[in-house]
Design a protein around this motif. Structure first.
Motif, short mmCIF file in Angstrom:
data_model
loop_
_atom_site.label_atom_id
_atom_site.label_comp_id
_atom_site.label_asym_id
_atom_site.label_seq_id
_atom_site.Cartn_x
_atom_site.Cartn_y
_atom_site.Cartn_z
N UNK A 132 4.98 3.61 -3.66
CA UNK A 132 4.72 2.17 -3.62
C UNK A 132 5.85 1.47 -4.38
N UNK A 133 6.54 0.48 -3.84
CA UNK A 133 6.42 -0.02 -2.48
C UNK A 133 6.82 1.03 -1.45
N UNK A 134 6.12 0.97 -0.33
CA UNK A 134 6.24 2.04 0.66
C UNK A 134 7.49 1.88 1.52
N UNK A 135 8.66 2.04 0.91
CA UNK A 135 9.90 1.90 1.67
C UNK A 135 10.81 3.08 1.41
N UNK A 172 0.86 -1.19 0.00
CA UNK A 172 0.00 0.00 0.00
C UNK A 172 0.90 1.24 0.00
N UNK A 173 0.39 2.39 -0.49
CA UNK A 173 1.24 3.58 -0.49
C UNK A 173 1.65 3.96 0.93
N UNK A 174 2.85 4.55 1.04
CA UNK A 174 3.31 5.03 2.35
C UNK A 174 2.34 6.10 2.85
N UNK A 175 2.35 6.32 4.17
CA UNK A 175 1.40 7.27 4.76
C UNK A 175 1.66 8.70 4.30
N UNK A 176 2.90 9.02 3.97
CA UNK A 176 3.18 10.34 3.42
C UNK A 176 3.74 10.18 2.01
N UNK A 177 3.71 11.26 1.25
CA UNK A 177 4.07 11.17 -0.17
C UNK A 177 5.55 11.26 -0.45
#
Ligand SMILES: [Zn+2]
Ligand SMILES: [Zn+2]
Length: 429
Positions: free
Chosen positions: A300-303, A286-291
């Motif tokens: 995405x990937x949210x790392x 899922x997308x990271x909580x911040x952009x």
């Protein structure tokens, strides 16, 4: 001789023998996986008074010397904190060994399947404290459960948040982690920690300086704290309790336990879960909580990635498109820096800088000569510009801007965590 191997400048290079040898050695060392083997990451901590730390550590070293496991295992007079992984059989054998030691009876550990090794090496260290916190933790009664917050099971935690919301009061949620972990993912309603690095949470001045939410807490209002695995909350809540807060609750087993048992329901949890191994995040689809730091778009990937400029090394969220466009750098200035590392196709961590160069520079950088000075100078130059960028973004969101010291902390945190030889510092929960 050029300081940087030509292939790092985006030009083809003749495959010199030396470079090939280095590449082979690197591949061998990073050999992530043996075919047909299952791998896992195991986490646990146990707060207990230990009398002979050296002797305890020696036993662990001896046991691990015959196992294929890597990670960080810290032992202090206040207990043990371990994040490690390896062949599943070996990792579980070590966890069972620790659980079987009289001092650690009752220890609970979590196991996650993983593709190959998630840590570069094994470090078993004797430490003064398990979690670095300003002022130290030696004088805190962290091994006494009655001196810390009340643990809530994941289901109770969820119910508690929902009940408070139904009653019309906004629960006080404290994210007891590093700021950049919050960026990857967090519980809805929790503010970003005011310091970028947890170890800099002030404990020598007023509580409100650490968490402004606490200033607004009404008497008897429950305070819910969470971290990744629980240890940071156990230790920090001991200090908060000493400051007079008594309605303190922690999430048992931390976020990792919550997501495993309650799922990553979007209404409660947003984004991925930052982890301190080579995966950098779990629940990353899922997308990271911040952009994205560059374009603000979904990551995405949210790392996180580290800036490819070894003298910057800033730890930030970056989308795939911007990673390509900026060659994994945090700024155009970094893109033209001298000590650029190659773009890592799948993210993760870089090798030490000297692995990427040949000749006299290799030896110099192997010794780490001048690295600190260069980073300090580079950061000083970028700090103001970056702080201004973050501030303007936050202004756009209607939030207040962080202080410049936070920026500095972010940079030093990433340096510590992602590259330096002393990366293995406990700051996990
Ligand atoms: Zn972007
Ligand atoms: Zn940079």
């Amino acid at each position: 001789m050029r300081a940087i191997a030509p292939h790092l400048r985006g030009r083809p290079c003749a495959p010199g023998k030396r470079r090939e040898e280095k590449k082979c050695a690197r591949n061998l060392r990073n050999r992530c996986k043996e075919e047909g083997e299952d791998y896992a990451v195991v986490n646990f901590y146990h707060l207990v008074d230990l009398e002979d730390v050296s002797q305890e550590a020696e036993l662990h070293r001896r046991f691990c010397s015959e196992k294929d496991i890597r990670g960080r295992i810290y032992i202090s007079s206040q207990g043990i904190n371990a994040q490690f992984g390896g062949k599943k059989e070996d990792a579980l054998a070590y966890a069972d060994f620790v659980e079987g030691r009289p001092a650690f009876r009752g220890l609970r550990y979590s196991v996650e399947d993983c593709e190959g090794h998630a840590f570069p090496r094994l470090a078993i260290r004797e430490k003064q404290w398990l979690i670095p916190l300003q002022g130290g933790t030696v004088d805190l009664p962290v091994t006494d459960p009655s001196c810390r917050a009340t643990p809530l099971s994941p289901a109770e935690w969820k119910k508690m948040i929902q009940r408070q919301e139904q009653e019309g009061s906004k629960p006080i949620l404290l994210d007891v982690r590093n700021g950049y972990e919050w960026d990857a993912g967090h519980f809805r309603g929790a503010s970003r920690p005011p310091v970028d690095v947890f170890r800099e949470t002030p404990t020598t001045r007023g509580v409100e300086e650490a968490f402004p939410e606490l200033k607004e807490a009404e008497e008897g209002q429950p305070i819910l704290m969470y971290c990744t695995g629980g240890i940071r909350c156990d230790i920090y809540s001991t200090w908060l309790k000493q400051q007079g807060f008594d309605q303190l609750y922690t999430l048992e087993g931390g976020i990792a336990n919550y997501l495993r048992s309650e799922g990553d329901d979007e209404e409660v949890w947003k984004g991925s879960l930052y982890v301190f191994d080579q995966r950098l995040a779990t629940y990353r689809d899922k997308p990271a909580a911040t952009g994205c730091y560059h374009c603000g778009g979904p990551v995405v990937p949210a790392a996180h990635i580290n800036c490819a400029n070894a003298d910057c090394n800033w730890h930030f969220l970056c989308c795939e498109a911007c990673r390509e466009k900026f060659r994994s750098c945090c700024s155009t200035e970094c893109m033209h820096a001298d000590r650029l590392r190659p773009v890592l196709e799948r993210g993760g961590r870089y090798e030490r800088m000297h692995e990427y160069v040949d000749g006299s520079d290799e030896e110099r950088w192997q010794r780490g000569e001048g690295t600190r000075r260069r980073r300090r100078q580079w950061r000083a130059r970028l700090r103001l510009r970056r702080a201004e960028k973050v501030a303007s973004k936050l202004r756009g969101l209607g939030l207040s801007s962080p202080s410049s010291t936070n920026e500095e902390s972010a940079a030093s945190a990433s340096t510590d965590e992602m590259e330096s030889a002393s990366a293995a510092r406990t700051r996990h929960g």
